[in-house]
Scaffold this active site. Structure first.
Site, PDB file in Angstrom:
ATOM      1  N   TYR A  83       0.854  -1.184   0.000  1.00 21.10           N
ATOM      2  CA  TYR A  83       0.000   0.000   0.000  1.00 21.10           C
ATOM      3  C   TYR A  83       0.890   1.234   0.000  1.00 21.10           C
ATOM      4  CZ  TYR A  83      -3.466   3.452   1.518  1.00 21.10           C
ATOM      5  OH  TYR A  83      -4.287   4.554   1.622  1.00 21.10           O
TER       6      TYR A  83
ATOM      7  N   ASP B  54       9.311   2.878   0.278  1.00 19.75           N
ATOM      8  CA  ASP B  54       8.227   3.523   1.006  1.00 19.75           C
ATOM      9  C   ASP B  54       8.400   3.144   2.475  1.00 19.75           C
ATOM     10  OD1 ASP B  54       5.953   4.405   2.222  1.00 19.75           O
ATOM     11  OD2 ASP B  54       4.579   3.690   0.658  1.00 19.75           O
TER      12      ASP B  54
ATOM     13  N   LYS C 132       3.592   8.912   9.035  1.00 19.81           N
ATOM     14  CA  LYS C 132       3.369   8.317  10.364  1.00 19.81           C
ATOM     15  C   LYS C 132       4.370   8.804  11.414  1.00 19.81           C
ATOM     16  CE  LYS C 132       0.512   4.814   8.315  1.00 19.81           C
ATOM     17  NZ  LYS C 132       0.598   4.040   7.108  1.00 19.81           N
TER      18      LYS C 132
HETATM   19  C1  LIG Z   1       0.006   4.534   5.731  1.00 20.26           C
HETATM   20  C2  LIG Z   1       0.847   4.319   4.524  1.00 20.26           C
HETATM   21  C3  LIG Z   1       0.848   5.225   3.451  1.00 20.26           C
HETATM   22  C4  LIG Z   1      -0.114   6.373   3.374  1.00 20.26           C
HETATM   23  O1  LIG Z   1       0.099   7.305   4.379  1.00 20.26           O
HETATM   24  P1  LIG Z   1      -1.119   8.302   4.773  1.00 20.26           P
HETATM   25  O2  LIG Z   1      -0.493   9.239   5.747  1.00 20.26           O
HETATM   26  O3  LIG Z   1      -2.176   7.425   5.354  1.00 20.26           O
HETATM   27  O4  LIG Z   1      -1.554   8.968   3.532  1.00 20.26           O
HETATM   28  C5  LIG Z   1       1.743   5.042   2.427  1.00 20.26           C
HETATM   29  N1  LIG Z   1       2.605   4.019   2.446  1.00 20.26           N
HETATM   30  C6  LIG Z   1       2.639   3.116   3.453  1.00 20.26           C
HETATM   31  C7  LIG Z   1       3.652   2.023   3.443  1.00 20.26           C
HETATM   32  C8  LIG Z   1       1.752   3.233   4.515  1.00 20.26           C
HETATM   33  O5  LIG Z   1       1.752   2.311   5.484  1.00 20.26           O
END
Ligand SMILES: *Cc1c(COP(=O)(O)O)cnc(C)c1O
Length: 424
Positions: free
Chosen positions: A142, A237, A265
């Site tokens: 994701y 990511d 995060k």
């Molecule tokens: C949570 C998440 C996102 C998106 O971040 P948001 O602040 O919710 O937009 C992107 N990449 C990864 C790996 C994530 O866990």
């Protein structure tokens, strides 16, 4: 005070589905979500006043537990000076310098407001830098909800992108190529099938959005080599792994240098922050230094930067936080492993450091296909059992358990006792 059920009744009338982010709706576990009133340390309290030991940690940011006194004090002080200026501030320079000094593979960084924005912007940068359009992502990874990343859950290798969400134009998805996690051949095939067209490979270096799935031996190294061979950028990511699996994230933990990284995060200490950064020659292509446009009215917001910087400094200056999380992870996940084998449960546990997932499937979980063999009805039973006993887990089979530094051995043992009871 209103109950969670009453609040949900009101919420669904004015907020689609009653929530501002879908997983909060508790849809996959068949419950009304608990509305949270406050949080402190390792605990959250719902509006009914029930206390839960929290294994979500706001999906990662609460590394140090909720309401960390140093972060809170810094924010309170910053509030005295104003909430937003929409202009350059010294704080933005400080946090950028701090990250560039402390994370070796980040020469320059840009702040945004969410992980989604960080990824969206990093992909545009990769395309602008390479002059290529296609992006390789992995099924089950994701990367936020930007159009071109809402592809792949489930589409097979070599298929052109098919969007997962209504409202994503086919044209946006067609440049997203989907590979299989832990399968370098699937990536190689995409490079060979699209010669000179792949701008970047984006990967969760430890996947945490199909449950926790670890990169197999040689997988990340192989991605690095394939990207180099084909002139594509490698984007980690690190929205979940960054500053968690090590201060330098998964890149540091596994010793791989990506071209770009995305953060979210943890980097905001609980405030809405994302960031992307990496090699200087690439980052210099961002506007206003270069031709790749990206902007944000509230980006680098002083309150958010204050919270983020306070937490990063605490993490960087106190490596014992990481030692504690490793120990806590070993105790919790080692304990779960023993319980599963004692009960001969048809489950699989994946974990690294303070992240882990119990999958209700006997099969090894190495990619999206194997993750999806999980018995989600059994997971829902487990979730409800734990919630009733005061343990707040992520309400989906396909999420991680997050530990904070304030989860004591005693709390972990109580958690294990409850899991043991469920399995017996
Ligand atoms: C949570 C998440 C996102 C998106 O971040 P948001 O602040 O919710 O937009 C992107 N990449 C990864 C790996 C994530 O866990």
């Amino acid at each position: 005070m209103a109950t969670s059920a009453e609040l949900m009744d009101r919420a669904v009338k004015v907020i689609p589905g009653g929530v501002n982010s879908p997983v909060r709706a508790f849809g996959s576990v068949g419950l009304t979500p608990r509305f949270i009133a406050r949080a402190d340390g390792p605990y959250v309290w719902d509006v009914e006043g029930t206390r839960y030991l929290d294994y979500v940690g706001s999906w990662g940011p609460m590394f140090l537990g909720h309401n960390n006194p140093a972060v809170r004090a810094a924010v309170q002080e910053a509030c005295e000076r104003g909430l937003s200026f929409g202009a350059a501030t010294e704080l933005e320079v400080q946090i950028a310098e701090y990250i560039c000094e402390t994370v070796p593979h980040v020469d320059m960084i840009r702040m945004v407001n969410s992980g989604t924005e960080a990824v969206m912007s990093a992909l545009r940068l990769a395309r602008g830098f390479t002059g290529r359009d296609k992006i390789v992502k992995f099924a089950g990874n994701y990367h936020g909800h930007s159009d071109c990343m809402l592809v792949a859950a489930g589409s097979g290798v070599m298929t052109a992108g098919v969007p997962d969400s209504a409202g994503v134009p086919a044209g946006c998805a067609q440049d997203t190529l989907t590979a299989t996690y832990n399968d370098l051949d699937s990536v190689r095939a995409l490079f060979e099938g699209n010669p000179g067209q792949v701008a970047a490979v984006i990967v969760e270096p430890v996947a945490a959005n199909m449950g926790v799935v670890l990169p197999g031996e040689g997988f990340l190294e192989g991605l690095r080599a394939l990207c180099d061979e084909h002139g594509a950028l490698l984007i980690f990511d690190e929205v979940i792994c960054g500053f968690r699996l090590a201060y330098g994230g998964a890149a540091a933990r596994f010793g791989i240098v990506p071209d770009l990284v995305t953060y979210g995060k943890i980097i905001g200490g609980g405030m809405p922050v994302g960031a992307f950064g990496g090699k200087r020659d690439i980052m210099q292509k961002m506007a206003p230094a270069g031709p790749v446009y990206q902007a944000g009215t509230l980006s680098g917001n002083p309150i958010a930067m204050t919270a983020g910087l306070a937490q990063l400094v605490e993490l960087h200056d106190h490596p014992e936080h990481y030692e504690r999380l490793e120990q806590a992870g070993e105790r919790l996940f080692g304990g779960i492993e023993s319980l599963l084998s004692e009960a001969n449960a048809p489950c699989t546990l994946n974990h690294v450091g303070s992240l882990g997932s119990v999958f209700f499937t006997p099969d090894a979980v190495i990619d999206y296909t194997s993750a999806k063999t999980s018995d989600t009805a059994r997971f829902a039973e487990y979730f409800r059992f734990m919630l009733e006993r005061g343990f707040y887990l992520a309400p989906s089979q396909f999420e991680a358990m997050f530990i904070s530094t304030l989860h004591t051995d005693e709390m972990i043992d109580e958690t294990l006792a409850a899991i043991g009871e469920f399995l017996s």
